[in-house]
Design a protein around this motif. Structure first.
Motif, mmCIF file in Angstrom:
data_model
loop_
_atom_site.group_PDB
_atom_site.id
_atom_site.type_symbol
_atom_site.label_atom_id
_atom_site.label_comp_id
_atom_site.label_asym_id
_atom_site.label_seq_id
_atom_site.Cartn_x
_atom_site.Cartn_y
_atom_site.Cartn_z
ATOM 1 N N ASP A 155 0.814 -1.210 0.000
ATOM 2 C CA ASP A 155 0.000 0.000 0.000
ATOM 3 C C ASP A 155 0.849 1.262 0.000
ATOM 4 O OD1 ASP A 155 -2.491 -1.255 -0.058
ATOM 5 O OD2 ASP A 155 -2.466 -1.592 2.099
ATOM 6 N N GLY A 156 2.093 1.173 0.484
ATOM 7 C CA GLY A 156 2.976 2.331 0.434
ATOM 8 C C GLY A 156 3.258 2.734 -1.010
ATOM 9 N N GLN A 204 -3.040 -2.689 9.864
ATOM 10 C CA GLN A 204 -3.084 -1.324 9.332
ATOM 11 C C GLN A 204 -3.705 -0.362 10.341
ATOM 12 O OE1 GLN A 204 -5.262 -2.411 5.798
ATOM 13 N NE2 GLN A 204 -3.442 -2.271 4.491
ATOM 14 N N ARG A 222 -1.139 0.329 13.159
ATOM 15 C CA ARG A 222 -0.045 1.206 12.739
ATOM 16 C C ARG A 222 -0.461 2.676 12.801
ATOM 17 N NH1 ARG A 222 2.766 -1.691 7.427
ATOM 18 N NH2 ARG A 222 3.494 -3.580 8.500
ATOM 19 N N ILE A 238 4.804 2.543 6.309
ATOM 20 C CA ILE A 238 4.165 1.917 5.150
ATOM 21 C C ILE A 238 5.188 1.485 4.107
ATOM 22 C CG2 ILE A 238 1.931 3.055 5.422
ATOM 23 C CD1 ILE A 238 2.837 5.140 3.394
#
Length: 402
Positions: free
Chosen positions: A180-181, A227, A230, A353
């Protein structure tokens, strides 16, 4: 003796064209831009050389080889007129789709990551297709923007819709790989390049409104527990959370703080030597600078990156046409967004990420592909507008005088 004199004369005559070609290249290319990118890479190599004490993996050799190969590729790419890529955009896009799609079939996971985004090469090497896809996307999206400008559709909803669909392809593919980063970087590239090209502001306001509206849905329906944690760890002092999801950021901030104003001294950071910060060679390379070079060293790194970004913007302003300008803006967006996200991660204001610090973080694929972007920017700087794309007759409002 006469034969020797003749051979010597031939060698001198041969050497003159080579020296002239080198001098002509230096004169045409942007030396300041070259210098800033090389200086950033050298600083990164110095940091990696210091942290090399903490493990057996030879990050230094890989990084040095990647910089040399990347630099050579950048020089080669800068010699190619960038308009060539505008003509074969379909091939560039096809290559990106092929590499990105291959990950779903032969992709592997690297230690320290939570996504399957690498392809194993012969000799134990690995390749991350998403890094090359970023460069390909800059080229294809630049072509798309230039085409819409030429057809006067950039300000229309139908034209903007095609840009959204274009951006969704890499964003979606990379998201389903679990990175996703990188998916966020692609989305930001599309937004910044579209804004710089002249897409009306109202579309960005609509997009921002849709994103804000979708946050609750994403939180409850899309984000997994990792997620969510984080994000939550950024706002909590809970010890169990800090020792799990926030451990890397917590240790990273301690390393930076331990450096003080002047740092522990190069090659003298005890936390660096003991590898206290997990995977400090990648996303958290900035903590090595903080501990060993101190606040002043960190400031110098940020100033260097800021000067590099300002230089890229200046080169974008001087581009000969909209296609070239979008390429340079795309590279500016690539470097700028990664710098902001990476520093935000290290300082604990953004979630981790998996975004590296350009030119500094260890990673062969990342470095080589960054230098491909450098080569494209140099190509835009070195080559004039594409004469074949210019009208044969001057516009009617221009009065020709004898």
């Amino acid at each position: 003796m006469g034969h020797d004199t003749k051979e010597k004369g031939r060698g001198t005559a041969l050497g003159k064209p080579i020296l002239w070609a080198v001098w002509d290249y230096i004169r045409r290319s942007d030396s300041i831009f070259w210098g800033l990118t090389i200086l950033a890479s050298v600083c990164g190599i110095l940091l990696i050389a210091s942290l090399q004490r903490s493990g057996s993996t030879n990050f230094l050799l890989t990084q040095s080889a990647a910089v040399i190969l990347g630099y050579a590729a950048a020089v080669f790419l800068s010699l190619i007129d960038y308009h060539y890529w505008n003509r074969i955009w379909w091939g560039v896009g096809g290559l990106a789709l092929l590499l990105t799609g291959a990950v779903f079939f032969v992709g592997i996971q690297i230690a320290g990551t939570d996504d399957v985004g690498w392809i194993r090469l012969p000799g134990g090497l690995t390749f991350q297709p998403s890094e090359l896809t970023k460069i390909c996307f800059i080229l294809t999206f630049s072509h798309h923007l230039a085409l819409l400008q030429e057809r006067e559709r950039l300000r229309r909803f139908s034209g903007v819709l095609t840009l959204i669909l274009h951006a969704m392809i890499p964003v979606g593919l990379i998201h389903f790989q679990g990175d996703d980063g990188a998916a966020l970087i692609f989305a930001l590239l599309a937004v910044i390049m579209s804004f710089a090209a002249g897409v009306p502001l109202r579309y960005f306001i609509i997009l921002l409104t849709l994103i804000l509206t979708a946050i609750p849905l994403a939180w409850f329906r899309i984000f997994n527990n990792d997620q969510k944690n984080r994000l939550l760890v950024l706002f909590t002092s809970d010890d169990s959370m800090l020792r799990t999801y926030g451990w890397q950021q917590y240790q990273g901030k301690l390393s930076i703080a331990s450096g003080g104003l002047f740092g522990k001294g190069y090659y003298n950071g005890p936390r660096v030597a003991e590898n206290v910060v997990p995977y400090q060679e990648n996303d958290f390379i900035f903590t090595v600078a903080g501990e060993e070079w101190g606040f002043l060293g960190c400031a110098a790194v940020l100033v260097l990156l800021a000067l590099l970004l300002l230089k890229i913007l200046r080169m974008a302003a001087r581009a000969a046409d909209s296609f070239g300008r979008s390429i340079v803006i795309g590279f500016f967006a690539l470097v700028g967004t990664q710098v902001l996200i990476n520093i935000g991660m290290v300082l604990g204001v953004l979630p981790v990420i998996g975004v590296t610090l350009p030119f500094f973080s260890a990673g062969g694929t990342s470095v080589i592909c960054l230098y491909l972007g450098v080569g494209l920017v140099q190509s835009v700087s070195m080559h004039p507008a594409d004469i074949s794309s210019l009208p044969l007759k001057p516009p009617s409002h221009i009065v020709m005088r004898k």
